[in-house]
Design a protein around this motif. Structure first.
Motif, PDB file in Angstrom:
ATOM      1  N   PRO C 356       0.815  -1.231   0.000  1.00 33.93           N
ATOM      2  CA  PRO C 356       0.000   0.000   0.000  1.00 33.93           C
ATOM      3  C   PRO C 356       0.847   1.279   0.000  1.00 33.93           C
ATOM      4  CG  PRO C 356      -0.668  -1.518   1.774  1.00 33.93           C
ATOM      5  CD  PRO C 356       0.647  -1.999   1.242  1.00 33.93           C
ATOM      6  N   TYR C 357       2.159   1.158   0.209  1.00 32.43           N
ATOM      7  CA  TYR C 357       2.956   2.350   0.540  1.00 32.43           C
ATOM      8  C   TYR C 357       3.873   2.789  -0.587  1.00 32.43           C
ATOM      9  CZ  TYR C 357       0.992   1.224   4.995  1.00 32.43           C
ATOM     10  OH  TYR C 357       0.085   0.956   5.980  1.00 32.43           O
ATOM     11  N   ASN C 358       3.963   4.071  -0.709  1.00 36.72           N
ATOM     12  CA  ASN C 358       4.766   4.702  -1.747  1.00 36.72           C
ATOM     13  C   ASN C 358       6.211   4.789  -1.253  1.00 36.72           C
ATOM     14  OD1 ASN C 358       5.579   6.087  -3.965  1.00 36.72           O
ATOM     15  ND2 ASN C 358       4.378   7.929  -3.568  1.00 36.72           N
ATOM     16  N   CYS C 359       6.865   3.655  -1.236  1.00 33.10           N
ATOM     17  CA  CYS C 359       8.225   3.582  -0.691  1.00 33.10           C
ATOM     18  C   CYS C 359       9.092   2.841  -1.705  1.00 33.10           C
ATOM     19  CB  CYS C 359       8.202   2.846   0.647  1.00 33.10           C
ATOM     20  SG  CYS C 359       9.835   2.389   1.249  1.00 33.10           S
ATOM     21  N   PRO C 360      10.079   3.496  -2.262  1.00 35.13           N
ATOM     22  CA  PRO C 360      10.816   2.898  -3.397  1.00 35.13           C
ATOM     23  C   PRO C 360      11.900   1.896  -3.007  1.00 35.13           C
ATOM     24  CG  PRO C 360      11.636   5.105  -2.950  1.00 35.13           C
ATOM     25  CD  PRO C 360      10.526   4.862  -1.959  1.00 35.13           C
ATOM     26  N   ASN C 413       2.086   7.985   4.023  1.00 36.53           N
ATOM     27  CA  ASN C 413       2.846   7.048   3.182  1.00 36.53           C
ATOM     28  C   ASN C 413       2.032   6.272   2.152  1.00 36.53           C
ATOM     29  OD1 ASN C 413       5.757   6.948   4.373  1.00 36.53           O
ATOM     30  ND2 ASN C 413       4.377   6.961   6.151  1.00 36.53           N
ATOM     31  N   LEU C 414       0.724   6.178   2.352  1.00 32.30           N
ATOM     32  CA  LEU C 414      -0.092   5.433   1.386  1.00 32.30           C
ATOM     33  C   LEU C 414      -0.003   6.107   0.020  1.00 32.30           C
ATOM     34  CD1 LEU C 414      -3.219   4.866   3.652  1.00 32.30           C
ATOM     35  CD2 LEU C 414      -1.760   3.042   2.721  1.00 32.30           C
ATOM     36  N   PHE C 415      -0.012   5.316  -1.034  1.00 29.84           N
ATOM     37  CA  PHE C 415      -0.025   5.887  -2.375  1.00 29.84           C
ATOM     38  C   PHE C 415      -1.149   6.920  -2.465  1.00 29.84           C
ATOM     39  CE2 PHE C 415       2.234   1.979  -3.737  1.00 29.84           C
ATOM     40  CZ  PHE C 415       3.209   2.559  -4.549  1.00 29.84           C
ATOM     41  N   PRO C 416      -0.865   8.106  -2.968  1.00 36.03           N
ATOM     42  CA  PRO C 416      -1.927   9.130  -3.062  1.00 36.03           C
ATOM     43  C   PRO C 416      -3.028   8.707  -4.038  1.00 36.03           C
ATOM     44  CG  PRO C 416       0.070   9.859  -4.198  1.00 36.03           C
ATOM     45  CD  PRO C 416       0.431   8.584  -3.492  1.00 36.03           C
ATOM     46  N   ASP C 417      -4.256   9.041  -3.697  1.00 39.35           N
ATOM     47  CA  ASP C 417      -5.396   8.623  -4.523  1.00 39.35           C
ATOM     48  C   ASP C 417      -5.339   9.222  -5.933  1.00 39.35           C
ATOM     49  OD1 ASP C 417      -6.211   7.301  -2.295  1.00 39.35           O
ATOM     50  OD2 ASP C 417      -8.041   8.461  -1.943  1.00 39.35           O
ATOM     51  N   ASP C 418      -4.656  10.374  -6.077  1.00 42.47           N
ATOM     52  CA  ASP C 418      -4.617  11.010  -7.410  1.00 42.47           C
ATOM     53  C   ASP C 418      -3.304  10.693  -8.134  1.00 42.47           C
ATOM     54  OD1 ASP C 418      -2.837  12.406  -5.898  1.00 42.47           O
ATOM     55  OD2 ASP C 418      -3.800  14.374  -6.164  1.00 42.47           O
ATOM     56  N   GLY C 419      -2.590   9.693  -7.649  1.00 44.88           N
ATOM     57  CA  GLY C 419      -1.281   9.421  -8.262  1.00 44.88           C
ATOM     58  C   GLY C 419      -1.224   8.163  -9.101  1.00 44.88           C
ATOM     59  N   TYR C 420      -2.359   7.719  -9.594  1.00 44.31           N
ATOM     60  CA  TYR C 420      -2.370   6.464 -10.353  1.00 44.31           C
ATOM     61  C   TYR C 420      -2.398   6.751 -11.847  1.00 44.31           C
ATOM     62  CZ  TYR C 420      -3.250   4.316  -5.867  1.00 44.31           C
ATOM     63  OH  TYR C 420      -3.127   3.900  -4.565  1.00 44.31           O
ATOM     64  N   PRO C 421      -1.921   5.828 -12.669  1.00 48.97           N
ATOM     65  CA  PRO C 421      -1.390   4.511 -12.298  1.00 48.97           C
ATOM     66  C   PRO C 421      -0.065   4.617 -11.544  1.00 48.97           C
ATOM     67  CG  PRO C 421      -1.093   4.888 -14.641  1.00 48.97           C
ATOM     68  CD  PRO C 421      -1.925   6.017 -14.133  1.00 48.97           C
ATOM     69  N   ALA C 422       0.173   3.602 -10.746  1.00 47.11           N
ATOM     70  CA  ALA C 422       1.387   3.595  -9.938  1.00 47.11           C
ATOM     71  C   ALA C 422       1.964   2.187  -9.949  1.00 47.11           C
ATOM     72  CB  ALA C 422       1.059   4.035  -8.519  1.00 47.11           C
ATOM     73  N   GLN C 423       3.138   2.080  -9.375  1.00 51.76           N
ATOM     74  CA  GLN C 423       3.781   0.771  -9.318  1.00 51.76           C
ATOM     75  C   GLN C 423       4.435   0.609  -7.960  1.00 51.76           C
ATOM     76  OE1 GLN C 423       5.787  -0.472 -12.893  1.00 51.76           O
ATOM     77  NE2 GLN C 423       7.402  -1.488 -11.738  1.00 51.76           N
ATOM     78  N   THR C 424       4.240  -0.570  -7.350  1.00 55.53           N
ATOM     79  CA  THR C 424       4.887  -0.801  -6.059  1.00 55.53           C
ATOM     80  C   THR C 424       6.362  -1.088  -6.269  1.00 55.53           C
ATOM     81  OG1 THR C 424       4.599  -3.194  -6.077  1.00 55.53           O
ATOM     82  CG2 THR C 424       2.754  -1.901  -5.211  1.00 55.53           C
TER      83      THR C 424
END
Lengths: 169, 279, 798
Positions: C356-360, C413-424
């Motif tokens: 769930p987290y935007n952590c690279p 830290n959760l992926f922002p709702d307006d930042g999709y598409p995204a990749q873990t």
């Protein structure tokens, strides 16, 4: 002494005479000899409640009684409770709330719940959610998480209570 | 998972059952069957004959005779659960009853069966021990009474002889000075407890006397905690807990250490019940 | 009491007149089940049917020196006594590997052990008799001489040089391993203000379906055809496997799946005893029935989740998660289960941790090892409960360490709702999730501030309550990326055929199956809506390889999203075909007509033009009255497979409120909540019930369930009295909330919802227990299930 015995009993209002092995459990007898497959076999050691049925008016585990013990008894299974309409409101509430998924525990669950509702009727009471949960704790359901079952039983308890009050006034 | 073959005989009289047991040393008595049937289904037990005693008249019923309560062996749990006599004169049994299995089990299971089976984790044997009750048995040599202190011999082992049938249990009837307490800890309602405690005492002014603490689930039989009884009679709950000398084994649900700790917790809870003024 | 309200339709394309999309309509198949008129495999009997019972190894690892069957063969009712060596001549062995799990290996597995038993419970001989009881009687007469071999039971030492190798041909006890190193993990940890490490243990547990596994196989020598009645999730997959290992063509095999008493992933695998049943039917040329009893279920139904994970998280004092690292170890029994393999769960743990987290920055290692215990494989929410427990456990431990609120650290830290598409960091592609909206919804739903105030007030009275959370992502609607690319003949596409009958009613045949999820309701809702007819005029047929389109069945939450879309499209296609007929009959342009509530109407005015019964009468019985050259096509088939995304990920967040009795270590669950986003909700009631049932399965994992083994590989609690499944009175009420982010991959936009509850609940309970005990200085609990003993130990009371 013979390993087989002749028994005569009443099943869902019908007179039944059969020869059975002494070792045959009641649930295997109704399923295999009478074709009443609504009573289910879940654990065969008395824990899961899928084989719950009524013998002489009270619920029992069909896997913890022998068919030969029921010589002369009155046995009621989900098929009988359904055809007589006795649990029609409970069945409707289960369907309305999706209080069953795979349905394997459901005949036993309905039969167990009906006993609680009958007791409530006799005591002119409405069981609480906690009491409902406790009473059905001998019946294992893997699908629903029980919440919807409790909802369904609770709603029927309330409706039957209202009907009682209506009949009395 | 089907039972091995056996013959079945429903008897109408105790003598008939006793005679059959004499003729068939591998026979088992069938009362409520709520423990026996599971072991038969799993083939953990394979008797050649089941002697069904459910048809014997006069073995069920709950009666008070002066200061004694007599409960017939075939009395079903549900009868005891709903009995006014039990509620009033055997309140410890009434306290224990809701913890036993589930409704369908209580509809069939018998009090006599539970005492005869003597599961060390079961509620009723401990209640009987706590109440200093008696077991009535009948065998080829006639009838006899067995004090509870002589009755529980070992794991699933009792003083009943191979041809003896438990016919009744007798308990002292409660009076205004009777105090009882019951608690158990099971991870799920209706299961056999990790540890449980049944207790009785008599009010003695503001204190207690004749304290009997019977633990279950901590040994091969229900066990008295006699040192703690004395401490509790002296009014010292801390000392009673400190005096617990149980020596349980690890089992699937809990380690010995957990059981010992929980036994202490239960003692405090049950002590509080014993101290309460009871109806 | 709360009755789930109907949700408004979400997409205009779905908002047809009389649409059932988004409505809590009851399932059409329930009435049969409440009356006890279902037909489960265990209920079915066939003429000349026999019953098989298996003699099973009492040892975890033993060489079979000899098997004496003479006495058993003479026992009453016995039809045949068959050993593994004899059955190996009828059916070929299998190896559970997939090519996309690089390096995975396993040994050939036979229907019945041939010369060696590798776990306690493996079948070593079969007895076929007229009744099950007689078969069991005869099993007692078989004399087997075993030479016990050392059992490998502890995954931690399975790879040590001193540990025996279970399958010599494989060289070692490693089944599969995977490593991943993304971003700059060491640098990130070094730059963190706090680093938290913990070892998480998930107990080995199993599905305990209420109806055990059941199968009847019938070989018809005259037709040269095999008919199998099986409680399975994937009839076409099983058809392929039966054919393959009996050297038949798939057209010689029919698999029928009627009512199934619960599956949860238990019934989607190849079981040796079921394969043996099929082989025995071929051998004996008559029907053979096998119904696992509960005792053998515990040692043969797949187990799952037995993982030990060392986890590490870095965080700045502002609550920014800098890196995740895990080292996972799991023991999966002596064989990788066929055909899905036993590597998938570990693979999922690597894929999903930190999801769930935007952590690279992420480093992971997993090792899957062989051992002499029952096999492990995919069970509901494969890998999710483990990955979520590690991730969410670490996140809340980190929050506690820096003194931050557990919801606040998630917000940061959760992926922002307006930042999709995204990749873990692990490479999962996310189309559109709604972590923040779900969290906000949950915050309100549980009255978080109020709960915290209550918790604080009660602590002063020495009542210790905890609030725990778990955010999660969930794999649903799998494409071919799950199994197909690895060479397994497990289809990810699914089909639906809809036909108009001669009275104007519809029948849909679908390749997805029903095990209680409500598949049949969903299919009927989709077809009824896209075609334009009331649901009670739609009959659903599933679970028959002779009569349904080729499909994958029901697993990985694919039935609604994939099967539902195929049904929706098939209904739409048939509407077009029917309107063509109507146009011909009414001399109107089809595009000016529509079907509403089972009647052909004028699209613009809604005026009724033609009943479907009349249309069907003409099309079937008086086609001579239709224009020359016009052919009515009253059956339409459509298939669907997700193409845009490998998986349709869903998301959500759960909360648990519970009380710990600090004297006894007992946990009382007070309430549980889940807010999830499964895209378009076809039937809100079915979604809620999937969530609730899933949550309780997760609670079982957290508090009750564990397959206990001793060091010799003997299962210690293989019965329902000792293996504790959740029963009603210990379970809380569970409230559900929803956010809707449809997938653009399909017209319906539906994703799955079957895993979410189970995925998040264990982590949620764990966090709540730790939250309750934190003021008492208890060591964090990370070893599931959280028994009274473990809680007392954490409190220092034992």
């Amino acid at each position: 002494m013979s390993m087989d015995m002749d028994i005569t009993l009443t099943v869902n209002g019908e007179a039944v005479s059969e020869r059975v092995e002494a070792r045959k459990t009641l649930v295997d007898f109704v399923r295999e000899d009478l074709g009443l497959t609504g009573s289910h076999v879940g654990c065969e050691h008395g824990v899961c409640g899928a084989c719950t049925m009524r013998v002489d008016g009270v619920i029992v585990r069909g896997c913890l009684m022998l068919a030969v013990q029921c010589d002369g008894a009155v046995v009621e299974t989900i098929e009988g409770l359904s055809d007589s309409g006795e649990v029609a409101d409970l069945q409707a509430a289960f369907e309305q709330r999706n209080a069953l998924q795979c349905g394997y525990c459901t005949p036993g669950m309905l039969t167990a719940a009906q006993e609680l509702l009958q007791q409530a009727q006799a005591n002119n009471a409405v069981p609480s959610r906690e009491e409902i949960r406790e009473h059905i704790s001998g019946n294992y359901c893997r699908c629903t998480g029980y919440h919807a079952i409790v909802d369904a039983v609770e709603s029927v308890a309330q409706e039957r209570s209202k009907a009682r009050a209506g009949a009395q006034s | 998972m089907k039972p091995a073959p056996f013959a079945y005989k429903k008897v109408r009289a105790l003598d008939e059952a006793i005679a059959l047991m004499g003729e068939n040393l591998d026979a088992r008595l069938l009362a409520g069957g709520q423990s026996l049937m599971a072991t038969l289904n799993m083939r953990l037990s394979a008797p050649n004959l089941l002697i069904d005693i459910n048809g014997i008249g006069g073995l069920d019923g709950i009666a008070r005779n002066g200061d004694t309560i007599e409960i017939g062996a075939l009395t079903r749990h549900v009868q005891a659960e709903r009995s006014d006599t039990i509620a009033r004169y055997a309140p410890l049994i009434a306290r224990a009853m809701p913890f036993i299995g589930h409704a369908a089990i209580r509809n069939r299971g018998t009090l006599g069966g539970s005492i005869a089976f003597a599961d060390p984790a079961a509620e009723l044997p401990a209640c009987l021990l706590a109440l200093d009750g008696e077991v009535t048995a009948q065998g080829p040599k006639g009838k006899r009474s067995i004090r509870t202190s002589d009755y529980f011999k070992g794991l699933y082992e009792t003083a009943l002889g191979p041809q003896e049938i438990l016919t009744a249990i007798r308990l002292p009837a409660a009076d205004g000075n009777t105090r009882t307490g019951f608690a158990e800890l099971a991870r799920r309602h209706g299961d056999y407890a990790i540890v449980g405690l049944a207790a009785s005492a008599r009010a003695d002014g503001k204190g207690l006397k004749d304290v009997r603490l019977a633990y279950f689930g901590v040994g091969n039989t229900p066990l008295r905690a006699t040192k703690s009884e004395a401490a509790l009679a002296g009014g010292d709950v801390d000392a009673a807990v400190a005096a617990l000398d149980l020596d349980p084994h690890d089992d699937i649900q809990a380690s010995a250490a957990v059981k010992k700790h929980l036994a202490g917790v239960l003692l405090r809870r049950v002590a509080a019940q014993l101290m309460e003024r009871q109806p | 009491m709360k009755i789930t309200p109907d949700s408004p339709p979400v997409l205009s394309a779905l908002d047809r007149p009389n649409s059932y999309i988004g409505r809590a309509v009851p399932r059409p198949n329930l009435h049969r089940l409440t009356q006890g008129r279902g037909q489960y495999v265990s209920d079915v009997t066939l003429p000349r049917m026999t019953h098989v019972a298996f003699l099973r190894s009492p040892h975890a690892h033993a060489r079979i020196v000899s098997i004496a069957t003479e006495a058993a063969k003479k026992a009453p009712g016995v039809v045949a006594v068959v050993t593994g060596a004899e059955l190996a001549k009828v059916m070929t062995p299998w190896v559970g590997v997939l090519t996309h799990l690089k390096g995975i290996k396993s040994a050939p597995q036979y229907p019945i052990a041939v010369d060696r038993a590798c776990w306690q419970g493996e079948a070593v001989c079969a007895v076929v008799a007229k009744t099950r009881a007689q078969a069991e009687d005869a099993c007692e007469l078989i004399d087997i001489v075993y030479e016990e071999l050392p059992a490998v039971t502890d995954p931690e030492t399975a790879l040590d040089a001193a540990t025996p190798v279970i399958h010599e041909s494989l060289g070692d006890n490693i089944c599969f391993e995977r490593k991943l190193d993304v971003g700059e993990v060491d640098k990130a940890f070094a730059a963190s203000d706090a680093v938290v490490e913990a070892t998480f243990v998930c107990g080995r547990h199993t599905g305990v379906t209420t109806e055990p596994r059941a199968i009847i196989a019938d070989w018809n020598e005259g037709e040269q055809r095999l008919t199998v009645y099986q409680g399975t999730q994937a009839p076409h997959m099983m058809q392929n496997l039966f054919a393959k290992h009996l050297d038949l063509s798939e057209s010689q095999v029919r698999v029928l799946t009627k009512d199934v008493g619960g599956s949860f992933g238990i019934k989607v695998h190849t079981y040796a005893d079921e394969m043996a049943t099929v082989a025995l039917a071929r051998l004996l040329k008559r029907p053979v029935k096998f119904v696992a009893d509960r005792i053998e279920s515990f040692v043969t139904d797949i187990h799952a989740r037995d993982h030990r994970i060392k986890g590490k998280i870095g965080v700045t004092k502002d609550g920014v998660i800098t890196a995740f690292e895990i080292d996972d170890l799991t023991g999966i029994g002596p064989y990788s289960v066929y055909p899905r393999t036993s590597g998938i769960e570990a693979n999922q743990v690597v894929n999903l941790t930190g999801g769930p987290y935007n952590c690279p920055n992420y480093r992971a290692q997993t090792r899957v090892v062989f051992q002499n215990k029952n096999v492990m494989c995919q069970y509901r929410a494969v890998g999710h409960p483990i990955a979520v427990a590690v991730t969410e456990g670490l996140v809340e431990l980190a929050a506690a360490k820096i003194g931050m609120d557990p919801l606040e650290i998630r917000r940061r830290n959760l992926f922002p709702d307006d930042g999709y598409p995204a990749q873990t960091a692990s490479g999962l592609k996310l189309e559109q999730l709604s972590h923040h909206e779900a969290l906000a919804h949950l915050d309100t739903m549980i009255n978080y501030a109020g709960l915290r105030a209550e918790q604080k007030a009660l602590r002063e009275k020495h009542i210790y309550r905890g609030i725990g959370f778990a955010s999660f992502i969930e794999v649903t609607n799998p494409s071919a990326a799950f199994y197909g690319v690895g060479g397994a003949r497990i289809t990810s596409q699914d089909g639906a055929t809809v036909k108009l009958d001669a009275q104007g009613l519809l029948t849909i045949h679908s390749g997805v199956t029903e095990q209680g999820q409500g598949t049949e309701a969903v299919l009927a809702q989709c077809v009824a809506s896209s075609f334009g007819i009331s649901m009670d005029r739609v009959r659903v047929v599933t679970g028959d390889t002779d009569n349904t389109p080729y499909g994958g069945g029901t697993w990985a939450s694919r039935a609604a999203g994939i099967g539902g879309e195929a049904a929706w499209q098939a209904g739409k296609a048939l509407r077009g075909n029917v309107l063509a007929v109507a146009g011909a009959m009414l001399q109107a342009r089809p595009e000016d007509l529509d079907i509403r509530d089972g009647v052909v109407v004028d699209k613009a005015t809604g005026a009724e033009r033609l009943g479907l019964d009349e249309l069907a009468r003409v099309a079937y019985f008086r086609p001579d009255t239709l224009p020359p050259g016009f052919q009515a096509e009253l059956m339409a088939t459509r298939h669907y497979v997700p193409r845009g995304w490998p998986f349709a990920f869903t998301n959500g967040i759960q909360a648990s409120y519970l009380e710990v009795d600090t004297d006894t270590g007992f946990v009382k669950l007070l309430r549980h909540w889940c807010v999830e986003d499964c895209g378009t909700i076809i039937n809100p009631q079915l979604v809620d019930e999937q969530i609730r049932g899933g949550v309780v399965q997760g609670i079982g994992a957290a508090l009750f369930e564990q397959c206990l083994y001793d060091e010799r590989g003997q299962m210690l609690n293989g019965n329902m009295a000792d293996y504790l499944v959740p029963m009603a009175v210990e379970m809380p009420d569970i409230d559900c909330g929803h956010v809707v982010s449809p997938t653009a991959d399909s017209e319906l936009g539906a994703k799955g919802a079957g895993e979410a509850g189970t995925a998040g609940a264990p982590a949620c309970i764990m966090n709540a227990i730790n939250d309750a005990l934190r003021p008492l200085g208890a060591a964090p609990l990370t070893d599931m299930p959280f028994t009274p003993g473990k809680i007392l130990a954490a409190l220092g009371k034992i």
